[in-house]
Design a protein around this motif. Sequence first.
Motif, PDB file in Angstrom:
ATOM      1  N   SER A   1      87.246-106.210  23.943  1.00 57.95           N
ATOM      2  CA  SER A   1      87.714-106.655  22.637  1.00 57.95           C
ATOM      3  C   SER A   1      89.184-106.325  22.473  1.00 57.95           C
ATOM      4  O   SER A   1      89.670-105.319  23.021  1.00 57.95           O
ATOM      5  CB  SER A   1      86.905-105.984  21.521  1.00 57.95           C
ATOM      6  OG  SER A   1      85.541-106.343  21.614  1.00 57.95           O
ATOM      7  N   GLU A   2      89.885-107.167  21.762  1.00 54.67           N
ATOM      8  CA  GLU A   2      91.295-106.904  21.515  1.00 54.67           C
ATOM      9  C   GLU A   2      91.438-105.554  20.812  1.00 54.67           C
ATOM     10  O   GLU A   2      90.688-105.246  19.878  1.00 54.67           O
ATOM     11  CB  GLU A   2      91.902-108.009  20.665  1.00 54.67           C
ATOM     12  CG  GLU A   2      93.417-107.944  20.569  1.00 54.67           C
ATOM     13  CD  GLU A   2      94.026-109.182  19.942  1.00 54.67           C
ATOM     14  OE1 GLU A   2      93.278-109.940  19.290  1.00 54.67           O
ATOM     15  OE2 GLU A   2      95.238-109.399  20.128  1.00 54.67           O
ATOM     16  N   GLY A   3      92.388-104.764  21.306  1.00 55.94           N
ATOM     17  CA  GLY A   3      92.600-103.436  20.758  1.00 55.94           C
ATOM     18  C   GLY A   3      91.850-102.340  21.481  1.00 55.94           C
ATOM     19  O   GLY A   3      92.163-101.151  21.321  1.00 55.94           O
TER      20      GLY A   3
ATOM     21  N   THR B   1      85.071-108.136  30.275  1.00 62.80           N
ATOM     22  CA  THR B   1      85.385-108.622  28.935  1.00 62.80           C
ATOM     23  C   THR B   1      85.570-107.420  28.015  1.00 62.80           C
ATOM     24  O   THR B   1      84.730-106.521  27.996  1.00 62.80           O
ATOM     25  CB  THR B   1      84.257-109.513  28.386  1.00 62.80           C
ATOM     26  OG1 THR B   1      84.076-110.630  29.262  1.00 62.80           O
ATOM     27  CG2 THR B   1      84.617-110.024  26.999  1.00 62.80           C
TER      28      THR B   1
ATOM     29  N   VAL C   1      89.495-111.406  26.937  1.00 58.89           N
ATOM     30  CA  VAL C   1      89.732-110.596  25.751  1.00 58.89           C
ATOM     31  C   VAL C   1      89.147-111.308  24.548  1.00 58.89           C
ATOM     32  O   VAL C   1      89.543-112.440  24.231  1.00 58.89           O
ATOM     33  CB  VAL C   1      91.235-110.339  25.543  1.00 58.89           C
ATOM     34  CG1 VAL C   1      91.454-109.482  24.299  1.00 58.89           C
ATOM     35  CG2 VAL C   1      91.843-109.663  26.760  1.00 58.89           C
ATOM     36  N   HIS C   2      88.225-110.650  23.881  1.00 55.78           N
ATOM     37  CA  HIS C   2      87.625-111.191  22.657  1.00 55.78           C
ATOM     38  C   HIS C   2      88.465-110.794  21.453  1.00 55.78           C
ATOM     39  O   HIS C   2      88.921-109.650  21.380  1.00 55.78           O
ATOM     40  CB  HIS C   2      86.208-110.660  22.481  1.00 55.78           C
ATOM     41  CG  HIS C   2      85.193-111.388  23.291  1.00 55.78           C
ATOM     42  ND1 HIS C   2      85.295-112.733  23.589  1.00 55.78           N
ATOM     43  CD2 HIS C   2      84.049-110.966  23.877  1.00 55.78           C
ATOM     44  CE1 HIS C   2      84.259-113.104  24.311  1.00 55.78           C
ATOM     45  NE2 HIS C   2      83.491-112.057  24.519  1.00 55.78           N
ATOM     46  N   PRO C   3      88.638-111.718  20.503  1.00 49.16           N
ATOM     47  CA  PRO C   3      89.431-111.380  19.307  1.00 49.16           C
ATOM     48  C   PRO C   3      88.706-110.371  18.425  1.00 49.16           C
ATOM     49  O   PRO C   3      87.500-110.185  18.538  1.00 49.16           O
ATOM     50  CB  PRO C   3      89.580-112.736  18.598  1.00 49.16           C
ATOM     51  CG  PRO C   3      88.479-113.580  19.114  1.00 49.16           C
ATOM     52  CD  PRO C   3      88.192-113.124  20.511  1.00 49.16           C
TER      53      PRO C   3
ATOM     54  N   SER D   1      95.470-100.176  24.772  1.00 50.11           N
ATOM     55  CA  SER D   1      95.083-101.136  23.744  1.00 50.11           C
ATOM     56  C   SER D   1      95.402-102.548  24.247  1.00 50.11           C
ATOM     57  O   SER D   1      96.557-102.918  24.409  1.00 50.11           O
ATOM     58  CB  SER D   1      95.841-100.856  22.445  1.00 50.11           C
ATOM     59  OG  SER D   1      95.509-101.807  21.455  1.00 50.11           O
TER      60      SER D   1
ATOM     61  N   HIS E   1      95.773-106.568  24.429  1.00 57.12           N
ATOM     62  CA  HIS E   1      96.195-107.684  23.574  1.00 57.12           C
ATOM     63  C   HIS E   1      95.590-108.967  24.138  1.00 57.12           C
ATOM     64  O   HIS E   1      95.320-109.074  25.330  1.00 57.12           O
ATOM     65  CB  HIS E   1      97.729-107.748  23.578  1.00 57.12           C
ATOM     66  CG  HIS E   1      98.303-108.728  22.604  1.00 57.12           C
ATOM     67  ND1 HIS E   1      98.711-109.985  22.970  1.00 57.12           N
ATOM     68  CD2 HIS E   1      98.521-108.621  21.271  1.00 57.12           C
ATOM     69  CE1 HIS E   1      99.172-110.621  21.912  1.00 57.12           C
ATOM     70  NE2 HIS E   1      99.066-109.816  20.860  1.00 57.12           N
ATOM     71  N   TRP E   2      95.416-109.960  23.275  1.00 57.57           N
ATOM     72  CA  TRP E   2      94.789-111.211  23.720  1.00 57.57           C
ATOM     73  C   TRP E   2      95.577-111.830  24.891  1.00 57.57           C
ATOM     74  O   TRP E   2      95.015-112.481  25.764  1.00 57.57           O
ATOM     75  CB  TRP E   2      94.679-112.217  22.577  1.00 57.57           C
ATOM     76  CG  TRP E   2      95.999-112.674  22.017  1.00 57.57           C
ATOM     77  CD1 TRP E   2      96.665-112.152  20.955  1.00 57.57           C
ATOM     78  CD2 TRP E   2      96.832-113.730  22.529  1.00 57.57           C
ATOM     79  NE1 TRP E   2      97.855-112.804  20.762  1.00 57.57           N
ATOM     80  CE2 TRP E   2      97.992-113.784  21.710  1.00 57.57           C
ATOM     81  CE3 TRP E   2      96.720-114.639  23.581  1.00 57.57           C
ATOM     82  CZ2 TRP E   2      99.006-114.701  21.929  1.00 57.57           C
ATOM     83  CZ3 TRP E   2      97.729-115.557  23.793  1.00 57.57           C
ATOM     84  CH2 TRP E   2      98.865-115.578  22.970  1.00 57.57           C
ATOM     85  N   SER E   3      96.889-111.607  24.897  1.00 55.18           N
ATOM     86  CA  SER E   3      97.720-112.190  25.952  1.00 55.18           C
ATOM     87  C   SER E   3      97.509-111.518  27.308  1.00 55.18           C
ATOM     88  O   SER E   3      98.045-111.979  28.316  1.00 55.18           O
ATOM     89  CB  SER E   3      99.194-112.096  25.568  1.00 55.18           C
ATOM     90  OG  SER E   3      99.575-110.740  25.397  1.00 55.18           O
TER      91      SER E   3
END
Lengths: 116, 115
Positions: B14-16, B12, B113-115, B80, B82-84
């Motif tokens: 985080s996004e980015g 898991t 992916v966590h926002p 980096s 992305h959520w996708s």
Amino acid sequence: DARVTQTPRHKVTEMGQEVTMRCQPILGHNTVFWYRQTMMQGLELLAYFRNRAPLDDSGMPKDRFSAEMPDATLATLKIQPSEPRDSAVYFCASGSSPSGGYNEQFFGPGTRLTVL
Amino acid sequence: AQSVTQPDIHITVSEGASLELRCNYSYGATPYLFWYVQSPGQGLQLLLKYFSGDTLVQGIKGFEAEFKRSQSSFNLRKPSVHWSDAAEYFCAVVGISGGYNKLIFGAGTRLAVHP
């Protein structure tokens, strides 16, 4: 945009019934693969064809599974009779591989089979 | 026998954030290596491949992988996320089995992916 197509996308059937899954490889590809994907076993290779000839089906239960390529545009995977443990997603992939060499495989979207 | 190990079943990020998915292979000669991605309900899509040459391979969707022979590794990276990118990722090596070249897959790493 050339793609591998598979039909049906979803199939629900009862134990003991025959199931036929179809695959249309990308035009011009000379290798076709059948895979089965389950949570427990991951991706398993069931059968492998080159130039329509079966090269390896050692991963396939012989008593109930059969794979054929009636022509260059169609590959089939049959289960007869089906059992609940056959429930899985079945993928077809095709590629263009020279003899003795290797190239990438292109996967279809899969057939999700549920046997009740 | 040839094999592929993906040590991380689930990751898991985080996004980015940056991402690295590990892959180790077992193969005697120079391997042909692949990374595939599988989105939910979809088939496998090729991200990148290594056959020979430059050991840093660029793929689609901003992914890259580096072949390190000394470590028998082919780790996948993205600077980096992305959520996708949330999906399952499979590393694979071409191995010889039964006299024929075949793809041997790892067990996969599921990326959340966590926002």
